[in-house]
Scaffold this active site. Structure first.
Site, PDB file in Angstrom:
ATOM      1  NE  ARG A  97       4.747   1.553  -8.195  1.00 21.91           N
ATOM      2  CZ  ARG A  97       3.551   2.093  -8.265  1.00 21.91           C
ATOM      3  NH1 ARG A  97       2.511   1.374  -8.692  1.00 21.91           N
ATOM      4  NH2 ARG A  97       3.364   3.358  -7.938  1.00 21.91           N
ATOM      5  CB  CYS A 148       4.549 -16.980   4.564  1.00 24.10           C
ATOM      6  SG  CYS A 148       3.999 -18.612   4.058  1.00 24.10           S
TER       7      CYS A 148
END
Length: 445
Positions: free
Chosen positions: A317, A374
């Site tokens: 979210r 990443c």
């Protein structure tokens, strides 16, 4: 000031508890990160919702997309709630949870032919149809069946709401629903179809709405259509008014069940038919937490990074629509021996009163809270205050993560899909096991 802790999620002797279990004790048994739910809190929310809406004869269908874990669905079923589904997968889960077909509503803007066939054959109680094209496909499929289906046309009432642009669904330009004039045309076109019972109108204007005014405005526009259709001799016997009732994520903004129930009841006083609502977030969000552990406190400029073992693949979210989930420590003993927890403040959250005494400002440091994935978007909060004594190995807990969190989990960066745990008093039950890379790689042979 607003408190996000509850009778079921609270501090006791500096330990964050879910019911009778401390987060620390749960984490000794289940490696972090993991989702954890309070059964008692969920049942309390359901009870409050039923008390508010059933007094007005309003039917409640849980919006499954908020959290579709089978254990949670079974609780919804045991409490007599129906469900609102948006995929054949959710329909399969509802069936597995024992929810009867006559309490299933199928929404969604892009239902496939296969999904429509499955729903017809299951015998669901209502299709919320979102386009002329979907209605035409349904009509053609019904040539193969003899049992009629109930149709509610989802109207786009073009009502603006004060929420994030990515969770508005009822304004011009959204992919959802049908424009009012076209709704009338379609209702008239298929009114005499032998197997399409054109008997309902539906709407859903967005999510995390904290004001009743948009509901009143949108319902008024639906009722204008009802009046036109009934003046032409067509009967509208069902209004599906959606959900989207906002909860408090720390800024004090929310919409109570009582307030929206009263608004709906007053607006539909003269409507002679069934009224349905579809709450999701407001039933389950504050019953859940995400438990994570600090991997590193990385010193940097302009701010240090609090690097957790939870990441955006676990909690999407914040990356998806900049949502803020308040973050608290599972154990505050090392931070302030006299405090039961800490009060956290940020520019995003204005103020979140999470306990009866706050850490001194000199004992706080502002950090960027991030995960190990990443991606720069793997960021939960920026410039967020935590105790200056926070260190690697500490348990940290995101609040209000019961809705739209675990269901968005993925295995991005080849990370495990984390477990879900249900707490009932002092009982710990794993309700979704960790899905490991070994599990996932079995499908790639």
């Amino acid at each position: 000031m607003t408190t996000l802790l509850t009778e079921q999620i609270y501090y006791d002797n500096n330990q964050l508890q879910i019911e009778a279990c401390s987060i620390s004790s749960i984490a000794e048994q289940i490696p972090t990160p993991f989702y954890c739910y309070s059964k008692a809190r969920l049942l309390t929310n359901i009870t409050h919702c039923k008390e508010a809406f059933e007094n007005y004869g309003i039917d409640i269908h849980y919006a499954m997309k908020a959290n579709s874990n089978l254990h949670i669905l079974r609780l919804m079923n045991q409490q007599g709630l129906g469900v609102d589904m948006v995929s054949a997968g959710e329909m399969r889960r509802a069936e597995a949870a024992g929810i009867p077909a006559n309490r299933m509503i199928f929404s969604g803007v892009g239902k496939s032919e296969t999904e429509l066939r499955q729903a017809i054959e299951t015998g669901i109680c209502q299709f919320n149809v979102e386009s002329a094209e979907e209605l035409a496909l349904l009509a053609s499929l019904m040539n193969e069946y003899t049992r009629p289906v109930n149709i509610a046309l989802r109207v786009n009432p073009n009502v603006a709401v004060d929420t994030h642009k990515h969770i508005t669904t009822g304004t011009k330009g959204n992919k959802f629903g049908i424009e009012a004039t076209q709704t009338l045309s379609l209702f008239r076109q298929y009114a005499d179809h032998p197997l399409l019972n054109m008997n309902g109108l539906a709407m859903h204007i967005g999510s995390q709405i904290c004001d009743t005014a948009p509901y009143h405005q949108a319902i008024s526009r639906l009722l204008e259509l009802v009046n036109i259709l009934e003046a032409e001799g067509m009967k509208v016997s069902s209004l599906d008014l959606g959900g989207g009732f906002g909860i408090d994520y720390g800024d004090g903004q929310k919409l109570s069940f009582e307030a929206v129930a009263k608004t709906i009841a007053e607006a539909t006083t003269d409507f002679n038919g069934k009224v349905v609502i579809e709450p999701g977030r407001s039933l389950i969000a504050d019953a859940g937490v995400l438990v994570s552990r600090v991997n590193y406190v990385k010193q940097a400029e302009p701010r240090s990074f609090l690097i957790l073992d939870a990441a955006m693949n676990d909690l999407m979210r914040p990356a998806l629509y900049q949502a803020i989930h308040p973050l608290v420590a599972a154990n505050t003993t090392d931070y302030d021996s006299n405090a039961q927890s800490s009060e956290l403040k940020s520019s995003e959250l204005k103020s979140s009163e999470l306990n009866s005494s706050e850490l001194k400002r000199s004992e706080l440091m502002n950090v960027d809270v991030v995960g190990p994935v990443c991606e720069s978007t793997d960021t939960f909060a920026r410039d967020y205050p935590v105790s200056s004594r926070t260190k690697a190995g500490d348990l940290m807990v995101f609040l209000c993560t019961g809705a739209y969190c675990s269901v968005m989990s993925s295995g991005y960066n080849s990370r495990d899909i984390i477990p879900e745990v249900m707490i009932s008093n002092d009982e710990i039950q794993i309700i979704r096991q960790r899905i490991t890379q070994d599990d996932l790689m079995k499908f790639e042979v």
